[in-house]
Motif scaffolding. Structure first.
Motif, PDB file in Angstrom:
ATOM      1  N   ARG A 119       8.105  21.809   1.475  1.00  0.00           N
ATOM      2  CA  ARG A 119       9.353  22.568   1.585  1.00  0.00           C
ATOM      3  C   ARG A 119       9.902  22.693   3.001  1.00  0.00           C
ATOM      4  NH1 ARG A 119       8.726  28.016  -1.221  1.00  0.00           N
ATOM      5  NH2 ARG A 119       6.855  27.457  -2.358  1.00  0.00           N
ATOM      6  N   GLY A 120       9.048  22.513   4.014  1.00  0.00           N
ATOM      7  CA  GLY A 120       9.540  22.663   5.383  1.00  0.00           C
ATOM      8  C   GLY A 120       8.449  22.331   6.383  1.00  0.00           C
ATOM      9  N   SER A 121       8.798  22.419   7.661  1.00  0.00           N
ATOM     10  CA  SER A 121       7.826  22.114   8.710  1.00  0.00           C
ATOM     11  C   SER A 121       6.783  23.213   8.801  1.00  0.00           C
ATOM     12  CB  SER A 121       8.541  21.978  10.053  1.00  0.00           C
ATOM     13  OG  SER A 121       9.316  20.810  10.059  1.00  0.00           O
ATOM     14  N   VAL A 122       5.528  22.808   8.850  1.00  0.00           N
ATOM     15  CA  VAL A 122       4.441  23.794   8.878  1.00  0.00           C
ATOM     16  C   VAL A 122       3.341  23.409   9.856  1.00  0.00           C
ATOM     17  CG1 VAL A 122       4.685  24.525   6.461  1.00  0.00           C
ATOM     18  CG2 VAL A 122       3.143  22.644   7.005  1.00  0.00           C
ATOM     19  N   ILE A 123       2.647  24.447  10.318  1.00  0.00           N
ATOM     20  CA  ILE A 123       1.321  24.248  10.897  1.00  0.00           C
ATOM     21  C   ILE A 123       0.405  25.010   9.942  1.00  0.00           C
ATOM     22  CG2 ILE A 123       1.627  26.170  12.582  1.00  0.00           C
ATOM     23  CD1 ILE A 123      -0.357  24.524  14.394  1.00  0.00           C
ATOM     24  N   MET A 124      -0.517  24.288   9.315  1.00  0.00           N
ATOM     25  CA  MET A 124      -1.356  24.873   8.271  1.00  0.00           C
ATOM     26  C   MET A 124      -2.793  24.907   8.772  1.00  0.00           C
ATOM     27  SD  MET A 124      -1.491  23.601   4.304  1.00  0.00           S
ATOM     28  CE  MET A 124       0.177  24.008   3.906  1.00  0.00           C
ATOM     29  N   ASP A 125      -3.425  26.088   8.686  1.00  0.00           N
ATOM     30  CA  ASP A 125      -4.803  26.143   9.165  1.00  0.00           C
ATOM     31  C   ASP A 125      -5.778  26.431   8.040  1.00  0.00           C
ATOM     32  OD1 ASP A 125      -6.215  28.839   9.276  1.00  0.00           O
ATOM     33  OD2 ASP A 125      -4.379  29.437  10.269  1.00  0.00           O
ATOM     34  N   GLY A 126      -6.985  25.877   8.187  1.00  0.00           N
ATOM     35  CA  GLY A 126      -8.004  26.049   7.154  1.00  0.00           C
ATOM     36  C   GLY A 126      -9.272  25.309   7.515  1.00  0.00           C
ATOM     37  N   ARG A 127      -9.926  24.718   6.489  1.00  0.00           N
ATOM     38  CA  ARG A 127     -11.168  23.975   6.721  1.00  0.00           C
ATOM     39  C   ARG A 127     -11.028  22.516   6.299  1.00  0.00           C
ATOM     40  NH1 ARG A 127     -11.503  28.673   7.686  1.00  0.00           N
ATOM     41  NH2 ARG A 127     -13.343  29.952   8.017  1.00  0.00           N
ATOM     42  N   ASP A 128     -10.095  22.261   5.360  1.00  0.00           N
ATOM     43  CA  ASP A 128      -9.985  20.923   4.769  1.00  0.00           C
ATOM     44  C   ASP A 128      -8.539  20.456   4.757  1.00  0.00           C
ATOM     45  OD1 ASP A 128      -9.006  22.795   3.000  1.00  0.00           O
ATOM     46  OD2 ASP A 128      -9.650  21.706   1.216  1.00  0.00           O
ATOM     47  N   ILE A 129      -7.736  20.940   5.688  1.00  0.00           N
ATOM     48  CA  ILE A 129      -6.308  20.588   5.663  1.00  0.00           C
ATOM     49  C   ILE A 129      -6.123  19.116   6.065  1.00  0.00           C
ATOM     50  CG2 ILE A 129      -3.971  21.245   6.396  1.00  0.00           C
ATOM     51  CD1 ILE A 129      -5.602  23.429   4.865  1.00  0.00           C
ATOM     52  N   GLY A 130      -6.761  18.705   7.151  1.00  0.00           N
ATOM     53  CA  GLY A 130      -6.616  17.316   7.600  1.00  0.00           C
ATOM     54  C   GLY A 130      -7.356  16.325   6.721  1.00  0.00           C
ATOM     55  N   THR A 131      -8.379  16.800   5.998  1.00  0.00           N
ATOM     56  CA  THR A 131      -9.189  15.876   5.192  1.00  0.00           C
ATOM     57  C   THR A 131      -8.713  15.794   3.737  1.00  0.00           C
ATOM     58  OG1 THR A 131     -10.741  17.690   4.859  1.00  0.00           O
ATOM     59  CG2 THR A 131     -11.332  16.073   6.534  1.00  0.00           C
ATOM     60  N   VAL A 132      -8.294  16.925   3.146  1.00  0.00           N
ATOM     61  CA  VAL A 132      -7.990  16.953   1.711  1.00  0.00           C
ATOM     62  C   VAL A 132      -6.549  17.370   1.402  1.00  0.00           C
ATOM     63  CG1 VAL A 132      -8.590  18.033  -0.505  1.00  0.00           C
ATOM     64  CG2 VAL A 132     -10.403  17.482   1.140  1.00  0.00           C
ATOM     65  N   VAL A 133      -6.115  18.491   1.970  1.00  0.00           N
ATOM     66  CA  VAL A 133      -4.813  19.060   1.572  1.00  0.00           C
ATOM     67  C   VAL A 133      -3.654  18.202   2.080  1.00  0.00           C
ATOM     68  CG1 VAL A 133      -3.320  21.105   1.649  1.00  0.00           C
ATOM     69  CG2 VAL A 133      -5.803  21.384   1.494  1.00  0.00           C
ATOM     70  N   LEU A 134      -3.672  17.888   3.364  1.00  0.00           N
ATOM     71  CA  LEU A 134      -2.587  17.082   3.949  1.00  0.00           C
ATOM     72  C   LEU A 134      -3.182  15.880   4.700  1.00  0.00           C
ATOM     73  CD1 LEU A 134      -0.423  19.983   5.515  1.00  0.00           C
ATOM     74  CD2 LEU A 134      -0.151  18.924   3.260  1.00  0.00           C
ATOM     75  N   PRO A 135      -3.770  14.927   3.959  1.00  0.00           N
ATOM     76  CA  PRO A 135      -4.419  13.804   4.662  1.00  0.00           C
ATOM     77  C   PRO A 135      -3.426  12.964   5.468  1.00  0.00           C
ATOM     78  CG  PRO A 135      -4.421  13.449   2.274  1.00  0.00           C
ATOM     79  CD  PRO A 135      -3.918  14.832   2.493  1.00  0.00           C
ATOM     80  N   ASP A 136      -2.114  13.078   5.140  1.00  0.00           N
ATOM     81  CA  ASP A 136      -1.111  12.306   5.880  1.00  0.00           C
ATOM     82  C   ASP A 136      -0.367  13.152   6.911  1.00  0.00           C
ATOM     83  OD1 ASP A 136      -1.716  10.077   4.364  1.00  0.00           O
ATOM     84  OD2 ASP A 136      -0.336  10.684   2.758  1.00  0.00           O
ATOM     85  N   ALA A 137      -0.947  14.264   7.318  1.00  0.00           N
ATOM     86  CA  ALA A 137      -0.276  15.137   8.291  1.00  0.00           C
ATOM     87  C   ALA A 137       0.092  14.350   9.549  1.00  0.00           C
ATOM     88  CB  ALA A 137      -1.207  16.296   8.645  1.00  0.00           C
ATOM     89  N   ASP A 138       1.208  14.738  10.188  1.00  0.00           N
ATOM     90  CA  ASP A 138       1.664  14.035  11.394  1.00  0.00           C
ATOM     91  C   ASP A 138       0.688  14.241  12.554  1.00  0.00           C
ATOM     92  OD1 ASP A 138       4.377  13.267  10.398  1.00  0.00           O
ATOM     93  OD2 ASP A 138       4.483  15.440  10.133  1.00  0.00           O
ATOM     94  N   VAL A 139       0.132  15.452  12.626  1.00  0.00           N
ATOM     95  CA  VAL A 139      -0.795  15.782  13.715  1.00  0.00           C
ATOM     96  C   VAL A 139      -1.987  16.508  13.105  1.00  0.00           C
ATOM     97  CG1 VAL A 139      -1.074  16.952  15.942  1.00  0.00           C
ATOM     98  CG2 VAL A 139       1.207  16.159  15.249  1.00  0.00           C
ATOM     99  N   LYS A 140      -3.187  16.111  13.517  1.00  0.00           N
ATOM    100  CA  LYS A 140      -4.396  16.793  13.032  1.00  0.00           C
ATOM    101  C   LYS A 140      -5.193  17.313  14.227  1.00  0.00           C
ATOM    102  CE  LYS A 140      -4.870  13.872   8.967  1.00  0.00           C
ATOM    103  NZ  LYS A 140      -5.771  13.017   8.202  1.00  0.00           N
ATOM    104  N   ILE A 141      -5.555  18.572  14.135  1.00  0.00           N
ATOM    105  CA  ILE A 141      -6.286  19.193  15.241  1.00  0.00           C
ATOM    106  C   ILE A 141      -7.535  19.854  14.680  1.00  0.00           C
ATOM    107  CG2 ILE A 141      -6.151  20.987  17.039  1.00  0.00           C
ATOM    108  CD1 ILE A 141      -3.005  20.546  16.814  1.00  0.00           C
ATOM    109  N   PHE A 142      -8.645  19.706  15.389  1.00  0.00           N
ATOM    110  CA  PHE A 142      -9.874  20.401  15.010  1.00  0.00           C
ATOM    111  C   PHE A 142     -10.188  21.378  16.136  1.00  0.00           C
ATOM    112  CE2 PHE A 142     -14.423  20.997  14.243  1.00  0.00           C
ATOM    113  CZ  PHE A 142     -14.427  21.130  12.853  1.00  0.00           C
ATOM    114  N   LEU A 143     -10.007  22.661  15.837  1.00  0.00           N
ATOM    115  CA  LEU A 143     -10.171  23.701  16.854  1.00  0.00           C
ATOM    116  C   LEU A 143     -11.563  24.301  16.741  1.00  0.00           C
ATOM    117  CD1 LEU A 143      -8.239  25.178  18.927  1.00  0.00           C
ATOM    118  CD2 LEU A 143      -8.199  27.034  17.269  1.00  0.00           C
ATOM    119  N   THR A 144     -12.289  24.286  17.842  1.00  0.00           N
ATOM    120  CA  THR A 144     -13.647  24.802  17.766  1.00  0.00           C
ATOM    121  C   THR A 144     -14.028  25.553  19.039  1.00  0.00           C
ATOM    122  OG1 THR A 144     -15.910  24.174  17.212  1.00  0.00           O
ATOM    123  CG2 THR A 144     -14.697  22.623  18.569  1.00  0.00           C
TER     124      THR A 144
END
Ligand code: DC
Length: 222
Positions: A119-144
Motif C-alpha cells: 500500500r505504500g513505502s515502509v520500513i518494516m522491522d521484525g525477525r524474518d522480514i528480509g528472509t520471508v515477508v519481503l524477500p524482494d525488499a529494496d533495502v535489507k538491514i540486519f541490526l544487532t
C-alpha cells in the motif's frame, strides 16, 4: 515506493531506529513484533497457554487484529480495542515469543504484513522480514548489538520507568529470547544473505540512524 526490511534480535533498538528513519524519510514504520504480541495477549486473555500449539491455533479464526498509523507511530487493535499498551507488558514478551514459533500463527500474519508493504513505502522491522515477508525488499538491514549491551539498554530503560529490575535477570532473558527466536523451525531469526549488517554495540541512536539513512540513500542511488 520503497520497501525497507530491518531484522535483528530483541533489544537491538529496531523500533527506535525505525521510528527515526521513518520520520526522516517520510515513510511508515511497521513494527511486526506488535502483531505477535497481540496474538500472545489474546491467548493470555482467553486463558490459553501460549506454549499449547493446538490451543493457540484454535483461537486464530476469532482473532481480529489491525494496525493504524498516526503521526506518533503505530497503534494496534484487537477486535477494535486499542491494545498498544497491553502488548508492552512483560508477560506479553514471552507469550509473543511462544506464539511466534507456531507456523500457523506466522501464516495468519503474513498477508497482513505483505499488504501493508503493497500500500505504500515502509520500513518494516521484525525477525524474518528480509528472509520471508519481503524477500524482494529494496533495502535489507540486519541490526544487532552484543547481548550485554542490549541487556544494559533494556535495564536502563526499565530503571528510568521506575521498575525494580536486575541486570543479570535481563541478560538471561535476552539470551533466552535470542535462543528461542533463532532456533525455532518456522522462519527463525536469520540474516538474509543480501542484508547489510549494522552492529550498534559501540554506537548511540543518532549515529545508528545516520549510518542507516546513508546506507539506504546509497542503495537507492540518491
Ligand atoms: O520485536 P518484539 O520483541 O516486539 O517481538 C516479539 C516476539 O515476536 C519476539 O519473540 C520475536 C517475534 N517476532 C517474530 O517472530 N517475527 C517478527 N517478524 C517479529 C517478531
Amino acid at each position: 515506493m520503497i520497501a525497507i526490511a530491518l531484522d535483528g534480535p530483541a533489544g537491538a533498538g529496531k523500533s527506535t531506529v525505525c521510528q527515526a528513519v521513518a520520520k526522516q524519510l517520510g515513510i511508515i514504520h511497521v513494527d511486526t513484533g506488535a502483531l505477535y504480541r497481540a496474538v500472545g495477549v489474546y491467548a493470555l486473555r482467553r486463558g490459553v497457554d501460549t506454549a499449547d500449539w493446538p490451543g493457540v491455533i484454535a483461537l486464530l479464526p476469532d482473532i481480529h487484529v489491525s494496525l493504524r498509523f498516526t503521526g506518533e507511530g503505530q497503534r494496534i487493535y484487537l477486535d477494535g480495542e486499542d491494545v498498544s499498551q497491553a502488548i508492552r507488558q512483560p508477560e506479553a514478551s514471552m507469550a509473543a515469543s511462544n506464539v511466534s514459533a507456531i507456523p500457523q500463527v506466522r501464516d495468519f500474519l503474513l498477508d497482513l504484513q505483505r499488504d501493508l508493504a503493497r500500500r505504500g513505502s515502509v520500513i518494516m522491522d521484525g525477525r524474518d522480514i528480509g528472509t520471508v515477508v519481503l524477500p524482494d525488499a529494496d533495502v535489507k538491514i540486519f541490526l544487532t548489538a552484543s547481548p550485554q549491551v542490549r541487556a544494559a539498554r533494556r535495564y536502563n530503560e526499565l530503571k528510568e520507568k521506575g521498575h525494580d529490575v536486575e541486570y543479570e535477570a535481563i541478560l538471561a532473558e535476552v539470551r533466552e529470547r535470542d535462543y528461542n527466536d533463532s532456533h525455532r523451525a518456522a522462519a527463525p531469526l536469520r540474516k538474509a544473505p543480501d542484508a547489510w549488517v549494522c552492529d550498534t554495540t559501540d554506537m548511540d541512536l543518532a549515529e545508528s540512524v545516520r549510518l542507516i539513512i546513508e546506507h539506504i540513500k546509497e542503495r537507492m542511488g540518491s
